[in-house]
Enzyme design. Structure first.
Site, PDB file in Angstrom:
ATOM      1  N   HIS A 171       0.814  -1.220   0.000  1.00 54.08           N
ATOM      2  CA  HIS A 171       0.000   0.000   0.000  1.00 54.08           C
ATOM      3  C   HIS A 171       0.842   1.262   0.000  1.00 54.08           C
ATOM      4  O   HIS A 171       2.058   1.243   0.282  1.00 54.08           O
ATOM      5  CB  HIS A 171      -0.919   0.003   1.229  1.00 54.08           C
ATOM      6  N   CYS A 214       3.265  -5.289   6.452  1.00 51.75           N
ATOM      7  CA  CYS A 214       2.884  -4.873   5.107  1.00 51.75           C
ATOM      8  C   CYS A 214       4.100  -4.366   4.343  1.00 51.75           C
ATOM      9  O   CYS A 214       5.168  -4.136   4.906  1.00 51.75           O
ATOM     10  CB  CYS A 214       1.828  -3.773   5.173  1.00 51.75           C
TER      11      CYS A 214
END
Length: 403
Positions: free
Chosen positions: A323, A342
């Site tokens: 992201h 992440c």
């Protein structure tokens, strides 16, 4: 002139005899000259299977309308109350004697069907018949939720995945009810993860441009005692270009390759030493222009809650995303791993600028592959997201119920 009474009587008797003989001859010849017999009653002239009034008919039961004399003119089999009264697909044979469903058209469970048939007998007389029957009503039904969507264009790493709404006891029967074909042809095998999930993939990534067809024929399939399937559809999707991105957590970079050609190497930040990123091959499952990331939903309590994360792509069911990141100093990207697992790319709040995160988001589609290397964490589980590419072909096929 005198009337000879006796001669007149003899003449009348002879005439009566001739008339009687002619009448007898004509009577003997009635059937010989082909005068039409009365038409048969509809239930004899037009035979229908299942029988009129039949109950509990199984979805795979044969459906047939036939005549022994003349020809069928039209047949219509419709589920009463079905979608827009759409008839069951079928065709009349070339000799006109029989109607049967065409292809893999079948009956739906828990339905009432009406049959209307019109035939013309050997003497050109029309006969009509109407019947009805009801199909089996199972105590329980099961259905699946699957990806990818019909008509979608996906990356070469796409895995066809089915999640069932109840446990499947007869996995072989369910697996046989799903058939995947491709152009150009490629062998595809299924793999069960527990008793509620079934995935399909080829030996290696799909070839770009492949057209894939998924035939779901689970209507009437018995998956467990009293539980029958209700789905009958075909899903088609296309494999787009090949894009594989390699994340090197030790070098803090991600190299993006399109159809084997390197497009870019981007600076990233991955999981911190105490919360490392999974190693292994992951597949983009979904894309979000903006999403919320709450640590409480993935076991990190109140460590973070970011309501406007831009350019987010889900890689695992457990919560691994690739992201955009606007809250970490830009100098961190390419220099340190600071996330909760992440993979982050530099971005700005709102995601409107042309940043590395936006470029990669715009360049990606569902089904693209992201492979992480040199992380301190274990390899992602094959059932976590679409992680089945982390199994060898032999391991994958061993998970099929049809081996």
């Amino acid at each position: 002139m005198r009337l000879d009474v006796r001669r007149a009587r003899r003449a009348r008797a002879g005439y009566a005899l001739v008339v009687a003989l002619v009448a007898a001859a004509a009577g003997c010849g009635v059937s010989g000259i082909g005068l039409p017999r009365p038409p048969l009653p509809p239930e004899q002239a037009i035979r229908v299977t299942p029988a009129n009034g039949a109950k509990g008919v199984r979805s795979w039961a044969p459906v047939e309308v036939s005549v022994t004399d003349g020809r069928l003119e039209r047949v219509r089999v419709v589920r009463v109350g079905g979608v827009r009264g759409r008839p069951l697909a079928g065709r009349i044979s070339l000799d006109g004697l029989r109607w049967r469903p065409s292809g893999d058209a079948g009956l739906e469970l828990a339905g009432k069907y009406s049959v209307d048939a019109v035939a013309v007998d050997g003497h050109g007389r029309r006969i009509a018949r109407h019947t009805s029957f009801t199909t089996f009503v199972p105590e329980h039904r099961f259905m699946s939720f699957f990806r990818p969507e019909h008509g979608s264009v996906v990356g070469t790493g796409m895995i066809v995945s089915f999640d069932f709404d109840r446990p499947i006891a007869d996995r072989a029967a369910v697996e046989r009810g799903i058939r995947i074909t491709a152009r150009p042809p490629v062998k595809v095998a299924g793999h069960w993860f527990g008793n509620r999930r079934l995935d399909f993939r080829p030996r290696t990534y799909w070839r770009a441009g492949t057209a894939v067809s998924v035939r779901i024929r689970l209507r009437g399939v018995k998956a467990a005692p009293g539980a029958y399937g209700i789905q009958h559809k075909t899903v088609r999707f296309t494999i787009g270009r090949s894009q594989v991105s390699t994340v090197d957590t030790a070098a803090y970079t991600m190299t993006v390759r399109r159809d084997g050609r390197e497009l870019a190497t981007l600076p990233i930040t991955a999981g911190a030493p105490h919360t490392p990123t999974y190693n292994g091959k992951m597949v983009v499952m979904a894309r979000h222009d903006v999403t919320r990331m709450d640590g409480a939903t993935v076991g990190f309590g109140g460590e973070y809650d970011i309501p406007d994360v831009p350019h987010a792509m889900r890689l695992t069911t457990s919560g691994t995303f690739l992201h955009g990141n606007y809250w970490t100093p830009r100098g961190t990207f390419g220099a340190a791993n600071v996330s909760h697992g992440c993979i982050g790319l530099h971005d700005v709040q709102g995601g409107r600028a042309l940043t590395p995160a936006r470029w990669f988001y715009d360049s990606s589609i569902v089904g693209d592959v992201v492979e992480v290397v040199h992380s301190a964490d274990r390899t992602v589980a094959p059932y976590n997201g679409l992680g089945g590419w982390n199994l060898s072909w032999g391991q994958w096929r061993a998970g099929s119920a049809l081996r």
